[in-house]
Design an enzyme around this catalytic site. Structure first.
Site, PDB file in Angstrom:
ATOM      1  N   ALA A  77       2.759  -0.865   3.991  1.00  0.00           N
ATOM      2  CA  ALA A  77       2.492  -0.011   5.014  1.00  0.00           C
ATOM      3  C   ALA A  77       2.388  -0.314   6.739  1.00  0.00           C
ATOM      4  O   ALA A  77       2.064  -1.450   7.128  1.00  0.00           O
ATOM      5  CB  ALA A  77       0.570   0.582   4.394  1.00  0.00           C
ATOM      6  N   HIS A 113      -5.034  -5.895  -4.383  1.00  0.00           N
ATOM      7  CA  HIS A 113      -4.438  -5.211  -5.654  1.00  0.00           C
ATOM      8  C   HIS A 113      -4.847  -6.230  -7.080  1.00  0.00           C
ATOM      9  O   HIS A 113      -5.241  -6.561  -7.499  1.00  0.00           O
ATOM     10  CB  HIS A 113      -2.559  -5.211  -5.122  1.00  0.00           C
ATOM     11  CG  HIS A 113      -3.127  -4.302  -4.541  1.00  0.00           C
ATOM     12  ND1 HIS A 113      -2.483  -2.490  -4.232  1.00  0.00           N
ATOM     13  CD2 HIS A 113      -2.233  -4.442  -2.960  1.00  0.00           C
ATOM     14  CE1 HIS A 113      -3.160  -2.656  -2.997  1.00  0.00           C
ATOM     15  NE2 HIS A 113      -2.232  -3.909  -2.546  1.00  0.00           N
ATOM     16  N   SER A 136       0.563  -1.124   0.208  1.00  0.00           N
ATOM     17  CA  SER A 136       0.266   0.129   0.561  1.00  0.00           C
ATOM     18  C   SER A 136       0.807   1.360   0.048  1.00  0.00           C
ATOM     19  O   SER A 136       1.612   1.289   1.103  1.00  0.00           O
ATOM     20  CB  SER A 136      -0.847   0.084   1.576  1.00  0.00           C
ATOM     21  OG  SER A 136      -1.571  -1.226   1.585  1.00  0.00           O
ATOM     22  N   HIS A 187      -8.697   1.728   8.340  1.00  0.00           N
ATOM     23  CA  HIS A 187      -7.797   1.804   7.096  1.00  0.00           C
ATOM     24  C   HIS A 187      -8.292   2.707   6.437  1.00  0.00           C
ATOM     25  O   HIS A 187      -7.297   3.098   5.186  1.00  0.00           O
ATOM     26  CB  HIS A 187      -8.917   0.193   6.716  1.00  0.00           C
ATOM     27  CG  HIS A 187      -8.619  -0.009   5.665  1.00  0.00           C
ATOM     28  ND1 HIS A 187      -7.230   0.086   5.528  1.00  0.00           N
ATOM     29  CD2 HIS A 187      -8.777  -0.259   4.384  1.00  0.00           C
ATOM     30  CE1 HIS A 187      -6.538  -0.714   4.056  1.00  0.00           C
ATOM     31  NE2 HIS A 187      -7.909  -1.299   2.975  1.00  0.00           N
ATOM     32  N   HIS A 194      -1.871 -12.217   1.474  1.00  0.00           N
ATOM     33  CA  HIS A 194      -1.481 -12.185   2.542  1.00  0.00           C
ATOM     34  C   HIS A 194      -2.226 -12.757   3.759  1.00  0.00           C
ATOM     35  O   HIS A 194      -3.175 -13.644   2.892  1.00  0.00           O
ATOM     36  CB  HIS A 194      -2.523 -10.916   3.638  1.00  0.00           C
ATOM     37  CG  HIS A 194      -1.988  -9.168   2.692  1.00  0.00           C
ATOM     38  ND1 HIS A 194      -1.924  -8.753   1.933  1.00  0.00           N
ATOM     39  CD2 HIS A 194      -0.596  -8.141   3.009  1.00  0.00           C
ATOM     40  CE1 HIS A 194      -1.794  -7.513   1.594  1.00  0.00           C
ATOM     41  NE2 HIS A 194      -0.853  -7.541   2.632  1.00  0.00           N
ATOM     42  N   TYR A 197      -3.203 -13.175   6.148  1.00  0.00           N
ATOM     43  CA  TYR A 197      -4.709 -12.936   7.267  1.00  0.00           C
ATOM     44  C   TYR A 197      -5.432 -12.937   6.487  1.00  0.00           C
ATOM     45  O   TYR A 197      -7.141 -13.094   6.227  1.00  0.00           O
ATOM     46  CB  TYR A 197      -4.809 -11.320   7.699  1.00  0.00           C
ATOM     47  CG  TYR A 197      -4.844 -10.006   6.808  1.00  0.00           C
ATOM     48  CD1 TYR A 197      -6.118  -9.654   5.843  1.00  0.00           C
ATOM     49  CD2 TYR A 197      -3.690  -9.194   6.518  1.00  0.00           C
ATOM     50  CE1 TYR A 197      -5.407  -8.949   4.777  1.00  0.00           C
ATOM     51  CE2 TYR A 197      -3.268  -8.179   6.119  1.00  0.00           C
ATOM     52  CZ  TYR A 197      -4.582  -8.302   4.604  1.00  0.00           C
ATOM     53  OH  TYR A 197      -4.095  -6.582   3.769  1.00  0.00           O
TER      54      TYR A 197
HETATM   55  N1  HPA Z   1      -1.056  -2.224  13.017  1.00  0.00           N
HETATM   56  C1  HPA Z   1      -0.510  -3.077  11.658  1.00  0.00           C
HETATM   57  N2  HPA Z   1      -0.830  -3.254  10.319  1.00  0.00           N
HETATM   58  C2  HPA Z   1      -0.640  -2.020   9.239  1.00  0.00           C
HETATM   59  C3  HPA Z   1      -0.445  -0.588  10.362  1.00  0.00           C
HETATM   60  C4  HPA Z   1      -0.736  -0.897  11.930  1.00  0.00           C
HETATM   61  O1  HPA Z   1      -1.462   0.094  12.645  1.00  0.00           O
HETATM   62  N3  HPA Z   1      -0.973   0.150   9.817  1.00  0.00           N
HETATM   63  C5  HPA Z   1      -0.053  -0.244   8.665  1.00  0.00           C
HETATM   64  N4  HPA Z   1      -0.714  -1.447   8.579  1.00  0.00           N
END
Ligand code: HPA
Length: 276
Positions: free
Chosen positions: A114, A62, A31, A247, A84, A86
């Site tokens: 990110a 994506h 990201s 998010h 990912h 998750y």
């Molecule tokens: N925590 C986990 N993953 C992330 C975060 C966060 O605060 N920000 C962007 N990805």
């Protein structure tokens, strides 16, 4: 009986047929970093759906597209979209692309992501070069049957290559930004952390927290690739600001920083080419 695993060499062979260009550098876009595609002089591109073993398009959030071309004059391979953990994928799928890159002949890997900032001096919009990581995903991508010809017990003393890290810092300076550096802690997600978790992670020595990158780094090191990684700090971690996490904030900061992120990656590729 478990299903036969796809062979990374088959994906690599498919990639070799795409273009005569043979980059040794690959960049995985997280990201905030996809804007670099506008700077890429593309020679070939392919959807992950056409690469045997790659994660299916759409689930990743994506495009799931791989590009071969020139960035800042340097041949590169760019992966837009990653699987990912998750999302429910097994670690073999999350890290399959890295094994395919190694089989193709990629030697150096730049991972981008990110992340939330724990270090009190970090601000949203900062970039952090990873100097080390803490794996709290609860899994290790090397668990399972040993891979013939590759080490079973992989040394992670120097997971992130100092030379490539230096290039990242230089790439930042060349666009007028000073990269932070620090330790990235990986969680499985997809929930964000609690403030108590963030306090605990800070005590463990984490500077930033995110949900990717670490599995890819571990597999890349097993395959003998050098790794560099950079986080866009998109938000302060849970409990570090008055606002709840969202998010939307992650996406907003990523959007605000996308031009700088793209310039930095282009500079990195250019400096990498000059160093070869
Ligand atoms: N925590 C986990 N993953 C992330 C975060 C966060 O605060 N920000 C962007 N990805």
């Amino acid at each position: 009986m478990s299903k036969p695993q796809p062979d990374p060499r088959a994906a690599a062979a498919r990639l070799k047929r795409l273009s005569r260009l043979r980059p040794t550098l690959a960049i995985v876009l997280g990201s905030g970093f996809h804007h670099v595609l506008s700077e890429l002089q593309t020679q070939a591109e392919v959807s992950y759906t056409r690469l045997p073993g790659f994660p299916p398009t759409g689930v990743t959030g994506h495009a799931g597209q791989l590009f071969i071309g020139h960035l800042g004059g340097t041949p590169v391979m760019v992966l837009s979209g990653r699987a990912h953990y998750y999302e429910g994928h097994p670690m073999t799928l999350v890290t399959f692309a890295v094994r395919a890159l190694a089989a193709y002949g990629i030697r150096d890997l730049l991972l981008t992501n990110a992340a939330g900032g724990l270090n009190r001096s970090f601000r949203p919009g900062d970039f952090m070069a990873l100097t080390d990581h803490i794996n709290l995903m609860g899994v290790n991508p090397l668990r399972g049957a040993p891979v013939p010809g590759l080490p079973r017990f992989v040394d992670l003393t120097c997971a992130y290559d100092k030379g490539l890290c230096g290039l990242l810092q230089a790439a930042g300076r060349a666009c007028g930004t000073k990269l932070r550096s620090g330790t990235y802690l990986a969680v499985s997600g997809p929930s964000y952390e609690t403030p108590a978790e963030i306090r605990a992670f800070a005590r463990l020595g984490a500077d930033a927290v995110g949900m990717s990158t670490v599995p890819e780094t571990i597999v890349a090191r097993q395959c003998g690739l050098k790794v560099a990684a950079v986080s866009c700090i998109t938000n302060l971690a849970a409990g570090r600001s008055r606002k709840p996490l969202s998010h939307a904030e992650v996406l907003e900061t990523a959007e605000r920083m996308k031009k700088l992120a793209a310039k930095m990656l282009k500079n990195f590729a250019q400096l990498y080419g000059q160093a070869q």
